[in-house]
Design a protein around this motif. Sequence first.
Motif, PDB file in Angstrom:
ATOM      1  N   GLN A 115      -2.275   0.865  -4.590  1.00 14.15           N
ATOM      2  CA  GLN A 115      -1.603  -0.536  -4.029  1.00 14.15           C
ATOM      3  C   GLN A 115      -0.779  -1.223  -5.536  1.00 14.15           C
ATOM      4  N   GLY A 166       0.816  -1.271  -0.152  1.00 10.38           N
ATOM      5  CA  GLY A 166      -0.033  -0.090   0.009  1.00 10.38           C
ATOM      6  C   GLY A 166       0.895   1.232   0.003  1.00 10.38           C
ATOM      7  N   TYR A 209       0.651   5.240   0.647  1.00 11.22           N
ATOM      8  CA  TYR A 209      -0.199   6.435   1.383  1.00 11.22           C
ATOM      9  C   TYR A 209       0.079   7.852   1.437  1.00 11.22           C
ATOM     10  N   THR A 210      -0.745   8.656   1.513  1.00 11.52           N
ATOM     11  CA  THR A 210      -0.554  10.128   1.372  1.00 11.52           C
ATOM     12  C   THR A 210      -1.151  10.465   2.918  1.00 11.52           C
ATOM     13  N   PRO A 211      -1.067  11.814   3.273  1.00 11.66           N
ATOM     14  CA  PRO A 211      -1.593  12.188   4.271  1.00 11.66           C
ATOM     15  C   PRO A 211      -3.063  11.929   4.517  1.00 11.66           C
ATOM     16  N   LYS A 212      -3.698  11.828   3.258  1.00  5.33           N
ATOM     17  CA  LYS A 212      -5.026  11.551   3.343  1.00  5.33           C
ATOM     18  C   LYS A 212      -5.597  10.129   3.277  1.00  5.33           C
ATOM     19  N   GLY A 213      -4.352   9.268   3.431  1.00  2.00           N
ATOM     20  CA  GLY A 213      -4.996   7.622   3.486  1.00  2.00           C
ATOM     21  C   GLY A 213      -4.295   7.027   2.416  1.00  2.00           C
ATOM     22  N   LEU A 214      -4.768   5.858   2.302  1.00  3.29           N
ATOM     23  CA  LEU A 214      -4.338   4.943   0.957  1.00  3.29           C
ATOM     24  C   LEU A 214      -4.494   5.616  -0.153  1.00  3.29           C
ATOM     25  N   PHE A 215      -3.430   5.561  -0.958  1.00  3.11           N
ATOM     26  CA  PHE A 215      -3.608   6.118  -2.292  1.00  3.11           C
ATOM     27  C   PHE A 215      -3.774   5.153  -3.569  1.00  3.11           C
ATOM     28  N   THR A 231      -7.222   4.931  -5.430  1.00  2.00           N
ATOM     29  CA  THR A 231      -8.274   5.366  -4.470  1.00  2.00           C
ATOM     30  C   THR A 231      -8.702   7.052  -4.788  1.00  2.00           C
ATOM     31  N   ASP A 232      -7.892   7.736  -5.067  1.00  2.00           N
ATOM     32  CA  ASP A 232      -8.358   9.148  -5.147  1.00  2.00           C
ATOM     33  C   ASP A 232      -7.305   9.845  -6.162  1.00  2.00           C
TER      34      ASP A 232
END
Length: 115
Positions: free
Chosen positions: A70, A60, A62-68, A95-96
């Motif tokens: 995989q 995974g 991640y960014t500060p906003k969560g999972l970006f 995801t974003d």
Amino acid sequence: RVFDATPDPAALNGGLRNENGRPIEAGFKGFWWQYPNIYSLLDELNLKQSEVLTPFTRSGFYTPKGLFTQAPIFSDLPRLPAPFAQALYTSALFTDLSFSARITIVGLLLQVVDS
């Protein structure tokens, strides 16, 4: 026994810290098929890979906003030419990522086809 340059291979190295002072790992640890020395070592130690290593798992990111996103396990998927495989197999894992950001892969794919 795990061989690693750090005193505790399961711990964060502590060299980098986020804005809150929490230690963060700058990379990730794992074994990949491209590292035949690991498998040779297991053979030399008379250890069965299936008894020592777990199956591959997604990493995974991640960014500060969560999972970006995989990373897919490409060895589990049908082989396709690069970068078409990457575009196909990773598109659902972000995801974003906006549509306008996703569409930028088209230019790369067109260059590959044209060359």
